[in-house]
Enzyme design. Structure first.
Site, PDB file in Angstrom:
ATOM      1  N   CYS A  50       5.510   2.225 -29.555  1.00  0.00           N
ATOM      2  CA  CYS A  50       5.306   3.359 -30.447  1.00  0.00           C
ATOM      3  C   CYS A  50       6.513   3.495 -31.372  1.00  0.00           C
ATOM      4  O   CYS A  50       7.643   3.398 -30.906  1.00  0.00           O
ATOM      5  CB  CYS A  50       5.154   4.621 -29.592  1.00  0.00           C
ATOM      6  SG  CYS A  50       4.909   6.124 -30.534  1.00  0.00           S
TER       7      CYS A  50
ATOM      8  N   HIS B  29      -4.241   6.239 -28.183  1.00  0.00           N
ATOM      9  CA  HIS B  29      -2.786   6.416 -28.315  1.00  0.00           C
ATOM     10  C   HIS B  29      -2.475   7.416 -29.442  1.00  0.00           C
ATOM     11  O   HIS B  29      -1.659   8.321 -29.271  1.00  0.00           O
ATOM     12  CB  HIS B  29      -2.140   5.047 -28.600  1.00  0.00           C
ATOM     13  CG  HIS B  29      -0.661   5.088 -28.849  1.00  0.00           C
ATOM     14  ND1 HIS B  29       0.247   4.431 -28.053  1.00  0.00           N
ATOM     15  CD2 HIS B  29       0.077   5.694 -29.825  1.00  0.00           C
ATOM     16  CE1 HIS B  29       1.473   4.659 -28.524  1.00  0.00           C
ATOM     17  NE2 HIS B  29       1.384   5.413 -29.606  1.00  0.00           N
ATOM     18  N   GLU B  30      -3.151   7.255 -30.584  1.00  0.00           N
ATOM     19  CA  GLU B  30      -2.884   8.138 -31.731  1.00  0.00           C
ATOM     20  C   GLU B  30      -3.373   9.555 -31.455  1.00  0.00           C
ATOM     21  O   GLU B  30      -2.718  10.528 -31.826  1.00  0.00           O
ATOM     22  CB  GLU B  30      -3.519   7.584 -33.006  1.00  0.00           C
ATOM     23  CG  GLU B  30      -2.974   6.225 -33.461  1.00  0.00           C
ATOM     24  CD  GLU B  30      -1.462   6.163 -33.493  1.00  0.00           C
ATOM     25  OE1 GLU B  30      -0.815   7.167 -33.852  1.00  0.00           O
ATOM     26  OE2 GLU B  30      -0.906   5.107 -33.125  1.00  0.00           O
TER      27      GLU B  30
ATOM     28  N   HIS C 139      -0.951  11.662 -29.622  1.00  0.00           N
ATOM     29  CA  HIS C 139       0.132  12.248 -30.435  1.00  0.00           C
ATOM     30  C   HIS C 139      -0.252  13.632 -30.950  1.00  0.00           C
ATOM     31  O   HIS C 139       0.609  14.505 -31.106  1.00  0.00           O
ATOM     32  CB  HIS C 139       0.438  11.363 -31.659  1.00  0.00           C
ATOM     33  CG  HIS C 139       1.351  10.206 -31.359  1.00  0.00           C
ATOM     34  ND1 HIS C 139       2.644  10.375 -30.940  1.00  0.00           N
ATOM     35  CD2 HIS C 139       1.162   8.868 -31.449  1.00  0.00           C
ATOM     36  CE1 HIS C 139       3.222   9.186 -30.778  1.00  0.00           C
ATOM     37  NE2 HIS C 139       2.335   8.252 -31.075  1.00  0.00           N
TER      38      HIS C 139
HETATM   39 ZN   LIG Z   1       2.698   6.238 -31.011  1.00  0.00          ZN
END
Ligand SMILES: [Zn+2]
Length: 175
Positions: A93, A135-136, A139
């Site tokens: 990341c 994953h995004e 966030h």
């Molecule tokens: Zn990331």
């Protein structure tokens, strides 16, 4: 415009914020997507697979992801269904510089999201695209991949060069 990417530990508090849904599909959404696109395109080593708005300090539910080599933007994304199979994949990341770790996630997802004009669409993703999207999306809820590594009792690695300049993974403590 290319923006600075927030990183831990300096920007930990900001990266832990929960981002807000887009309610007004005005020009600012398009300009945010342009900034995310410019910023991810500026990353060349390694290239970026995805970048979320909170990583450039904008706490809105928007990210861009490289899906089959094309950058696609996602606004107000929601996973409506997770597949039952799980896979492990080495994640990294831009907000967690130089660290990598294996994360177990569902292999397939159904996703609903809007385009920059607010038009809603539903899609099914598997493989690497499903991985990037999860994953995004994390966030947007202030979650980093190292949290999953921690929960899954996994290990994190740093890339280091040995005496001959060859890169190798060295285990390091979780930040
Ligand atoms: Zn990331």
């Amino acid at each position: 415009m290319v923006k600075n990417i927030l990183t831990i530990p300096q920007n930990e508090q900001a990266l832990r914020q929960k981002s807000q849904e887009i309610t007004n599909f005005d020009k600012s959404v398009e300009s945010l997507i342009t900034d995310l696109t410019d910023t991810i395109e500026a990353q060349v080593d390694p290239i970026g697979l995805g970048l979320s708005a909170p990583q450039i300090g904008i706490f809105k539910r928007v990210f861009v992801a490289r899906i089959r080599n094309r950058l696609k933007s996602f606004v107000n994304p929601k996973i409506t269904k997770f597949g039952s199979n799980e896979t492990s994949f080495l994640e990294g990341c831009f907000s967690v510089p130089d660290l990598y770790g294996h994360v177990i996630r569902p292999a397939e997802i159904d996703l609903e999201s809007c385009d920059m004009h607010g038009k809603k669409a539903a899609s099914h993703y598997n493989g690497v695209p499903a991985r990037i999207i999860q994953h995004e999306l994390d966030h947007l809820d202030g979650v980093l991949f190292i949290d999953h590594v921690h929960d899954q009792n996994g290990k994190v690695f740093k890339v280091e060069k040995d005496k001959r300049g060859k890169e190798q993974f060295v285990e390091v403590p979780l930040p």
